[in-house]
Scaffold this motif. Structure first.
Motif, mmCIF file in Angstrom:
data_model
loop_
_atom_site.group_PDB
_atom_site.id
_atom_site.type_symbol
_atom_site.label_atom_id
_atom_site.label_comp_id
_atom_site.label_asym_id
_atom_site.label_seq_id
_atom_site.Cartn_x
_atom_site.Cartn_y
_atom_site.Cartn_z
ATOM 1 N N ALA A 34 0.813 -1.222 0.000
ATOM 2 C CA ALA A 34 0.000 0.000 0.000
ATOM 3 C C ALA A 34 0.843 1.266 0.000
ATOM 4 O O ALA A 34 0.310 2.365 -0.179
ATOM 5 C CB ALA A 34 -0.931 0.005 1.214
ATOM 6 N N PHE A 35 2.163 1.137 0.187
ATOM 7 C CA PHE A 35 3.007 2.315 0.335
ATOM 8 C C PHE A 35 4.114 2.342 -0.719
ATOM 9 O O PHE A 35 4.631 1.301 -1.129
ATOM 10 C CB PHE A 35 3.630 2.347 1.734
ATOM 11 C CG PHE A 35 2.611 2.280 2.842
ATOM 12 C CD1 PHE A 35 1.750 3.336 3.068
ATOM 13 C CD2 PHE A 35 2.500 1.144 3.638
ATOM 14 C CE1 PHE A 35 0.799 3.272 4.075
ATOM 15 C CE2 PHE A 35 1.561 1.067 4.641
ATOM 16 C CZ PHE A 35 0.706 2.137 4.866
ATOM 17 N N THR A 36 4.459 3.546 -1.130
ATOM 18 C CA THR A 36 5.521 3.728 -2.118
ATOM 19 C C THR A 36 6.518 4.769 -1.616
ATOM 20 O O THR A 36 6.191 5.608 -0.773
ATOM 21 C CB THR A 36 4.950 4.198 -3.468
ATOM 22 O OG1 THR A 36 4.200 5.407 -3.264
ATOM 23 C CG2 THR A 36 4.035 3.141 -4.071
ATOM 24 N N ASN A 37 7.721 4.720 -2.155
ATOM 25 C CA ASN A 37 8.767 5.690 -1.812
ATOM 26 C C ASN A 37 8.972 5.810 -0.300
ATOM 27 O O ASN A 37 9.046 6.903 0.265
ATOM 28 C CB ASN A 37 8.432 7.065 -2.397
ATOM 29 C CG ASN A 37 8.295 7.035 -3.907
ATOM 30 O OD1 ASN A 37 9.076 6.380 -4.596
ATOM 31 N ND2 ASN A 37 7.297 7.720 -4.427
ATOM 32 N N PRO A 478 -6.457 -6.765 -3.208
ATOM 33 C CA PRO A 478 -6.304 -6.967 -4.658
ATOM 34 C C PRO A 478 -4.960 -7.610 -4.965
ATOM 35 O O PRO A 478 -3.985 -7.421 -4.231
ATOM 36 C CB PRO A 478 -6.388 -5.540 -5.215
ATOM 37 C CG PRO A 478 -5.947 -4.671 -4.084
ATOM 38 C CD PRO A 478 -6.438 -5.350 -2.839
ATOM 39 N N THR A 479 -4.915 -8.352 -6.039
ATOM 40 C CA THR A 479 -3.677 -9.076 -6.374
ATOM 41 C C THR A 479 -2.831 -8.340 -7.408
ATOM 42 O O THR A 479 -1.621 -8.528 -7.446
ATOM 43 C CB THR A 479 -4.007 -10.475 -6.912
ATOM 44 O OG1 THR A 479 -4.891 -10.355 -8.039
ATOM 45 C CG2 THR A 479 -4.685 -11.312 -5.837
ATOM 46 N N LEU A 480 -3.444 -7.506 -8.245
ATOM 47 C CA LEU A 480 -2.703 -6.796 -9.279
ATOM 48 C C LEU A 480 -2.238 -5.441 -8.780
ATOM 49 O O LEU A 480 -2.963 -4.732 -8.079
ATOM 50 C CB LEU A 480 -3.568 -6.615 -10.525
ATOM 51 C CG LEU A 480 -4.045 -7.897 -11.220
ATOM 52 C CD1 LEU A 480 -4.895 -7.555 -12.439
ATOM 53 C CD2 LEU A 480 -2.848 -8.760 -11.633
ATOM 54 N N ALA A 481 -1.046 -5.043 -9.170
ATOM 55 C CA ALA A 481 -0.462 -3.778 -8.711
ATOM 56 C C ALA A 481 -1.316 -2.577 -9.110
ATOM 57 O O ALA A 481 -1.412 -1.603 -8.370
ATOM 58 C CB ALA A 481 0.956 -3.627 -9.278
ATOM 59 N N LYS A 482 -1.973 -2.638 -10.272
ATOM 60 C CA LYS A 482 -2.753 -1.490 -10.730
ATOM 61 C C LYS A 482 -3.973 -1.229 -9.852
ATOM 62 O O LYS A 482 -4.532 -0.135 -9.871
ATOM 63 C CB LYS A 482 -3.196 -1.699 -12.185
ATOM 64 C CG LYS A 482 -4.205 -2.821 -12.391
ATOM 65 C CD LYS A 482 -4.611 -2.909 -13.856
ATOM 66 C CE LYS A 482 -5.671 -3.977 -14.092
ATOM 67 N NZ LYS A 482 -6.083 -4.040 -15.506
ATOM 68 N N GLU A 579 -0.398 3.469 -15.233
ATOM 69 C CA GLU A 579 -1.337 2.819 -14.310
ATOM 70 C C GLU A 579 -0.805 2.696 -12.897
ATOM 71 O O GLU A 579 -1.574 2.719 -11.938
ATOM 72 C CB GLU A 579 -1.696 1.417 -14.827
ATOM 73 C CG GLU A 579 -2.725 1.388 -15.925
ATOM 74 C CD GLU A 579 -3.205 -0.021 -16.202
ATOM 75 O OE1 GLU A 579 -4.421 -0.192 -16.453
ATOM 76 O OE2 GLU A 579 -2.377 -0.945 -16.173
ATOM 77 N N LEU A 580 0.489 2.576 -12.743
ATOM 78 C CA LEU A 580 1.087 2.378 -11.418
ATOM 79 C C LEU A 580 1.489 3.700 -10.767
ATOM 80 O O LEU A 580 2.069 3.700 -9.675
ATOM 81 C CB LEU A 580 2.291 1.439 -11.517
ATOM 82 C CG LEU A 580 2.004 0.046 -12.081
ATOM 83 C CD1 LEU A 580 3.258 -0.814 -12.030
ATOM 84 C CD2 LEU A 580 0.860 -0.629 -11.326
#
Length: 619
Positions: A34-37, A478-482, A579-580
């Protein structure tokens, strides 16, 4: 000696701080997708919120440890103090553990209302046992942390200083200093105002606020508080209305169609669960319907979906409209509009009456009747947790609306595809299980819908009915990154099906949201009216979507997605080609940012002012 007591207090507080940091690391581990950077700055920023919660919680213990007097050195007092310190702090630490899993459903740290299960008082007894069994590793982890915590906070070494005036003065000075430090920790520093939940947004990138926060802080900041909106005053009224006005007046060319309207709000039927083999009925129905493939929810909770879908009012705040201090505001949504045009109106929800406060909303919204678990009349079908299994409740729904005078408007909220995802015993093994736990129950609810339509087709009212399908929100895993981005986690199917209209078939690329349902239904029925809607009709050329999560406003216009923190844009992405959401265009397209900021500021101001002033009707 007194210095041993001071050292003991410092040691105990440092251990609590360490445990909060451990909880943050574990929270990240459980929800890392759920988290980025994520970098070390997040954990340093989070320390300020940890110190705030710890400061508030432990002010009384600072006093109890350091209060002047010889009595505090007695073994009985010290034992009681240790137990109280341990119990209070471990209780708040435990709330962090709750969010290891609960965050997957809500997308934010739990507030006081969520932790106390406000609106789910009837269900909570059955759910606690099921959640403990499903997430057994969390109680085990809590026991382990509790054992280490108890051992770590230690005991006071024997010995007490002499009871002199000099000693009492010294202890008084130390106490005052320690309480001042505790208060400074609690307010989060020397800044003008104590830190707030919303301040977490400024410490990191989009979507990382929950990692910076801790659950005790969120609970403390929401205890006994009703959310109060503020007028941001971005624009004068004339300019504001020129940029965005929620007033929508219809002028149909033809007379009202008098079609019945049935709206299904499907629990957790996110876009990630459609078209992958678990919803064969809904997939087949989409081929005969008008399908908005860029459909979006206006919230992450079930309680957000109802006012969004039926009254065109999003929840642009941390509390849903239904549970906020504005819950009794007058609204003119689908129930009242259709009732004014001779429709009978009803709302169905198979859960316990009172669940999610939907029955209270129905009174405010103007429904003629509410039908819940208490009103259900059919074969025994209690799922043991939430209410009546979808198949039997949908059959009851068909029987009931078939007795209504036409035209009627009825909305039904399904429940079976909610955690713990129970299906009737007779269907165990009938439906595919898939990669995530929810999919078996999604397949069951899809089957229940099929059974409903097989019954409904036999009824006289069927061909004179517009059916609308929307999910309340996406699923938790959800299983897909998008589907894990701040755009993907709101994608849902929205479908309009009219068995008598072969022209209402196709796929729309338009960005369409739950709050668009109401004006679209009104236009489709050719009803002349004037309303407040924060969405737009499917006949409109407008192409925007707005939702709110984790103190950030999320705004989609055309191919672009903008994240706005209430004062400034913090991210711009072309979500169609990216999308990502990896390429932040904030500095590369300043003109687009300015254009989108202009709209979202007007939108927020219009919403806040009208909610504050109870002006959610057009009269």
């Amino acid at each position: 000696m007194y210095k041993n007591l001071v050292a003991l207090l410092i040691k105990r507080l440092l251990i609590v701080i360490l445990f909060y940091q451990i909880c943050r690391l574990l929270f990240y581990f459980y929800n890392k997708d759920a988290f980025t950077n994520v970098d070390s700055a997040i954990f340093f920023g989070g320390l300020q919120f940890d110190l705030s919660a710890i400061g508030y919680i432990n002010l009384v213990f600072i006093l109890a440890h350091l209060i002047p007097g010889q009595f505090k050195y007695k073994p009985g007092y010290q034992k009681g103090l240790k137990i109280a310190f341990f119990s209070a702090n471990l209780l708040f630490i435990a709330t962090n553990l709750v969010d290891f899993e609960y965050f997957k459903f809500t997308g934010r740290r739990s507030s006081f209302g969520l932790i106390t299960a406000s609106g789910m008082e009837n269900e909570i007894g059955g759910l606690i046992l099921s959640f403990v069994m499903e997430f057994w590793y969390l109680p085990v982890l809590l026991l382990f942390l509790g054992f280490v915590f108890w051992k770590g906070i230690g005991n006071l070494k024997k010995g007490a200083p002499s009871a002199s005036k000099r000693q009492l003065l010294k202890e008084s000075v130390v106490l005052i200093f320690a309480l001042a430090v505790g208060l400074l920790m609690g307010r989060g520093g020397f800044q003008k105002k104590p830190i707030r939940i919303v301040d977490a947004v400024s410490y990191s990138g989009i979507g990382n606020a929950a990692l910076i926060l801790n659950t005790p802080f969120s609970i403390l900041k929401t205890i006994g508080k009703k959310e109060t909106l503020e007028n941001p005053k971005f624009y004068e009224e004339e300019t504001l209305n020129a940029i965005f006005s929620p007033i929508y007046e219809t002028h149909p060319k033809d007379s009202i169609s008098k079609k019945n309207v049935v709206i299904f709000i499907l629990e957790s039927f996110g876009d990630e669960n459609i078209g992958i083999g678990f919803t064969p009925f809904l997939d087949s129905l989409i081929q005969k319907s008008y399908y908005f493939k860029n459909g979006f929810a206006n919230g992450k909770l079930s309680i957000d979906a109802v006012p969004s879908s039926l009254s065109s009012i999003p929840s642009l705040m941390n509390n849903s409209l239904i549970t906020s201090s504005y819950s009794l505001n007058e609204i003119y949504g689908l129930p009242k509009i259709l009732k004014d045009n001779a429709y009978t109106t009803s709302f169905f929800h198979g859960a316990f009456n009172g669940s999610q406060n939907f029955d209270q909303y129905c009174k405010v919204a103007g429904f003629d009747a509410y039908y819940g678990k208490n009103e259900y009349d059919g074969p025994p079908s209690f799922d043991g947790k939430w209410g009546v299994f979808d198949e039997d409740f949908l059959q009851y729904f068909n029987t009931k609306i078939s007795s209504f005078q036409q035209p009627f408007f009825a909305s039904l909220f399904t429940i079976s595809s909610h955690n713990p995802y129970t299906v009737p015993e007779k269907y165990k093994g009938k439906f595919p299980k898939g990669k995530t736990k929810i999919l078996e129950s999604i397949a069951y609810t899809d089957f229940a819908l099929k059974q409903f339509f097989e019954s409904a087709k036999k009824e006289e009212w069927y061909k004179n009915t517009l059916f609308v399908f929307t999910a309340d929100h996406t699923s938790s895993e959800p299983t897909l990154a998008k589907h894990k981005t701040n755009v993907g986690k709101f994608r849902i199917p929205i479908v309009f099906f009219d068995p008598s209209n072969s022209d209402l078939i196709g796929v729309s690329d338009k960005n369409f949201q739950q709050i668009d349902i109401m004006p679209s239904v009104i236009d489709y029925l050719q009803i002349k009216t004037k309303m407040v809607t924060y969405g737009k009709s499917f006949l409109s050329d407008k192409n925007f979507v707005v939702y709110f999560l984790d103190n950030v406003y999320h705004y989609i216009e055309g191919d672009y997605y903008l994240a706005f923190d209430g004062k400034k844009a913090i991210g711009l992405y072309n979500f169609k080609t990216d999308e990502l959401l990896k390429n932040n265009l904030l500095k590369l397209q300043p003109e687009k940012v300015a254009e989108m900021e202009k709209f979202i500021k007007a939108y927020i101001q219009s919403f806040n002012v009208r909610v504050i002033e109870n002006k959610l009707t057009a009269n």
